[in-house]
Design an enzyme around this catalytic site. Structure first.
Site, PDB file in Angstrom:
ATOM      1  N   HIS A  83      26.903  20.809  22.700  1.00  0.00           N
ATOM      2  CA  HIS A  83      26.119  20.214  21.611  1.00  0.00           C
ATOM      3  C   HIS A  83      26.992  19.336  20.708  1.00  0.00           C
ATOM      4  O   HIS A  83      28.101  19.725  20.352  1.00  0.00           O
ATOM      5  CB  HIS A  83      25.471  21.313  20.764  1.00  0.00           C
ATOM      6  CG  HIS A  83      24.283  20.845  20.000  1.00  0.00           C
ATOM      7  ND1 HIS A  83      24.374  20.014  18.897  1.00  0.00           N
ATOM      8  CD2 HIS A  83      22.957  21.077  20.174  1.00  0.00           C
ATOM      9  CE1 HIS A  83      23.170  19.770  18.436  1.00  0.00           C
ATOM     10  NE2 HIS A  83      22.285  20.401  19.191  1.00  0.00           N
ATOM     11  N   GLY A 160      32.155  15.680  -2.038  1.00  0.00           N
ATOM     12  CA  GLY A 160      33.366  16.156  -1.400  1.00  0.00           C
ATOM     13  C   GLY A 160      34.366  15.057  -1.091  1.00  0.00           C
ATOM     14  O   GLY A 160      34.167  13.882  -1.436  1.00  0.00           O
ATOM     15  N   PRO A 161      35.456  15.403  -0.404  1.00  0.00           N
ATOM     16  CA  PRO A 161      36.547  14.468  -0.140  1.00  0.00           C
ATOM     17  C   PRO A 161      36.179  13.394   0.883  1.00  0.00           C
ATOM     18  O   PRO A 161      35.190  13.521   1.603  1.00  0.00           O
ATOM     19  CB  PRO A 161      37.660  15.383   0.395  1.00  0.00           C
ATOM     20  CG  PRO A 161      36.940  16.543   1.000  1.00  0.00           C
ATOM     21  CD  PRO A 161      35.737  16.757   0.125  1.00  0.00           C
ATOM     22  N   SER A 162      37.005  12.368   0.950  1.00  0.00           N
ATOM     23  CA  SER A 162      36.754  11.249   1.863  1.00  0.00           C
ATOM     24  C   SER A 162      37.382  11.460   3.238  1.00  0.00           C
ATOM     25  O   SER A 162      37.294  10.584   4.097  1.00  0.00           O
ATOM     26  CB  SER A 162      37.287   9.950   1.253  1.00  0.00           C
ATOM     27  OG  SER A 162      38.675  10.051   1.000  1.00  0.00           O
ATOM     28  N   PRO A 166      40.297  19.839   7.645  1.00  0.00           N
ATOM     29  CA  PRO A 166      41.088  19.914   8.884  1.00  0.00           C
ATOM     30  C   PRO A 166      40.541  20.865   9.936  1.00  0.00           C
ATOM     31  O   PRO A 166      40.762  20.661  11.138  1.00  0.00           O
ATOM     32  CB  PRO A 166      42.462  20.359   8.387  1.00  0.00           C
ATOM     33  CG  PRO A 166      42.247  20.923   7.017  1.00  0.00           C
ATOM     34  CD  PRO A 166      41.089  20.176   6.459  1.00  0.00           C
ATOM     35  N   GLY A 169      35.661  20.422   9.288  1.00  0.00           N
ATOM     36  CA  GLY A 169      35.003  19.150   9.514  1.00  0.00           C
ATOM     37  C   GLY A 169      34.164  18.668   8.350  1.00  0.00           C
ATOM     38  O   GLY A 169      34.583  18.721   7.193  1.00  0.00           O
TER      39      GLY A 169
END
Length: 475
Positions: A83, A160-162, A166, A169
């Site tokens: 998937h 959230g972050p750009s 790690p 995801g």
């Protein structure tokens, strides 16, 4: 008034580790106010789908608790499966069930997304009805490149972050109507056939409406995996026959099919009705009659609802009554269509009558939902007016609530206009013995339109910035 109830269907990228699946189960069920309805895990897809319902606050809390567990236990850098996926928690949709509007589910998605971005450090993309950009409405577009591809680029998430987390995801969080995940297995190992069929039937290729589809190999068989985005437009039986026909053209038979998660009972009843050529199958369900007789239908009886309407509370009110008029209009259109289908005298128009029936039933379900939604959304207006007058955010909050209260009757107008058109058409081509019923349907649809427009007018008149209502799209 019905207590607010929302469905949440988080998908996690783990389908084989019992300890992780149990930990996710515990995280959800440990939150008071939620009920876990179903868990389906698939080792080939390496994915688990949880379905739970609860009050809005509890649903958000349970989703976040499970997402925290997924972040701690699932490492996408070591993950593989059939998937497509971009996150340890891949997707979290909220679905209105009772006493909830789609706008309120969008608010839940934003609330959860902001918290996930801040506390878990995961990029969050809002999708479906919560999408902030047109290209993010469809999940496959959001998920392009999957986890591996996303690691190579800078992202522009809603929260959230750009950069991707790690190991966890990125995640899509959204609001949508009921979706049915439906898979069909072919009696073949050739996955290229499944991929060809998926391309042929999906909406993006000009196939069936409201269908997403892909081809995979699962347990040694080719699988056509589908998301049916609106079962009132394309029900499972339509998808099944389309895949079966496409497979037969390639010399392959269908082995079996499966539902992932849960499905509304009307889809199964509808499939049985289609197979038996029994258009009124829903009228003959023993258990449904028992539930009605025992008062277990999930809401007040018609007499009880009318008593509520006549009571001293502002809800349900004129907006709900307008939506009910539209619901009755759609029901009458469906009735005339059914009285036309199967009659030799109307064989020439049977195909079109069946199309009208399908659309009328979809509109009937949507308008019936709007009956309750109108009452629920007005509660937000009442809450906004209770904000202290010296609160600097009160004016904006009141305007937001009034605009939200105008959106529901706007949806009634759009659907009732279409019902009005269908009433005129079925009245012209359908069973002449039911012509008066089609006319009544048209009159009721007109009443629904006028009543809903009056509600919109009142809500907008109370706003300090009524120009914000340009997006209602009434034309």
């Amino acid at each position: 008034m019905t207590a607010p109830l929302v469905e949440c269907v988080p998908n996690f990228s783990e389908g084989s580790d019992p300890a992780t699946i149990d930990a996710l189960h515990t995280a959800i069920t440990s939150v008071a106010g939620v009920q876990l309805l179903d868990v389906q895990s698939d080792t080939a897809h390496n994915r688990s789908v949880f379905t739970f319902v609860g009050n809005p606050t509890a649903a958000v809390e349970a989703a976040f608790a499970a997402m925290r567990v997924a972040t701690e236990r699932i490492d996408l850098s070591k993950h593989s499966g059939e998937h497509p996926r971009m996150g340890a928690t891949d997707v979290v949709p909220f679905v209105p069930v009772a006493g909830m509007t789609m706008d309120e589910c969008v608010a839940l998605a934003r609330m959860l997304g902001e918290r996930v971005g801040k506390e878990l450090g995961i990029p969050v993309f809002l999708y479906a009805r919560a999408a902030t950009r047109p290209e993010r409405v469809l999940l496959p577009e959001v998920r392009k490149g999957e986890f591996e591809g996303m690691r190579e680029r800078t992202l522009e998430p809603d929260f959230g972050p750009s950069r991707v987390h790690p190991t966890a995801g990125a995640t899509a969080i959204g609001a949508r109507p009921f979706l049915v995940a439906y898979n069909i297995y072919l009696d073949s190992k050739d996955v290229s056939i499944a991929k060809e069929i998926a391309k042929q039937i999906r909406t993006s290729s000009g196939g069936l409406p409201a269908v997403q589809a892909s081809g995979f190999e699962v347990d040694g068989l080719a699988q056509v995996s589908m998301n049916l985005l609106d079962i009132d437009i394309t029900p499972p039986t339509t998808a099944f026959h389309a895949v079966k026909a496409a497979a037969a053209q390639r010399g392959v038979e269908v082995k079996k099919s499966e539902i992932v998660g849960l499905i509304p009972e009307r889809a199964i009843i509808g499939a049985a009705g289609a197979a038996l050529q029994l258009p009124d199958a829903t009228d003959h369900i023993l258990e449904a009659r028992i539930r009605e007789a025992q008062g277990g239908g999930g809401g007040p009886s018609l007499n009880e609802w009318i008593d509520e309407l006549a009571g001293g509370s502002p809800t349900p009110g004129g907006g709900s009554a307008a939506a009910l008029a539209g619901t009755l209009a759609a029901a009458l259109v469906a009735m005339v269509a059914r009285l036309t289908i199967g009659r030799k005298a109307y064989a020439a128009v049977e195909g079109r009558a069946r199309e009208i029936l399908a659309e009328a039933e979809r509109l009937r379900a949507e308008l019936r939902r709007l009956v309750d939604e109108d009452a629920a959304v007005y509660a937000g207006v009442s809450r906004a007016y209770k904000i202290p007058k010296d609160d600097p955010g009160r004016t904006r909050a009141v305007d937001d609530a009034l605009l939200a209260a105008a959106r529901t009757p706007a949806e009634v107008v759009k659907r009732a206009r279409r019902v009005h058109q269908l009433a005129a058409e079925i009245g012209a081509i359908g069973n002449k013995n039911a012509t008066s019923d089609a006319r009544v349907a048209g009159l009721l649809a007109g009443t629904a339109i006028d009543g809903a427009l009056e509600n919109i007018k009142v809500n907008l008149a109370a706003m300090t910035q009524p120009e914000r209502a340009k997006g209602l799209g009434l034309g």
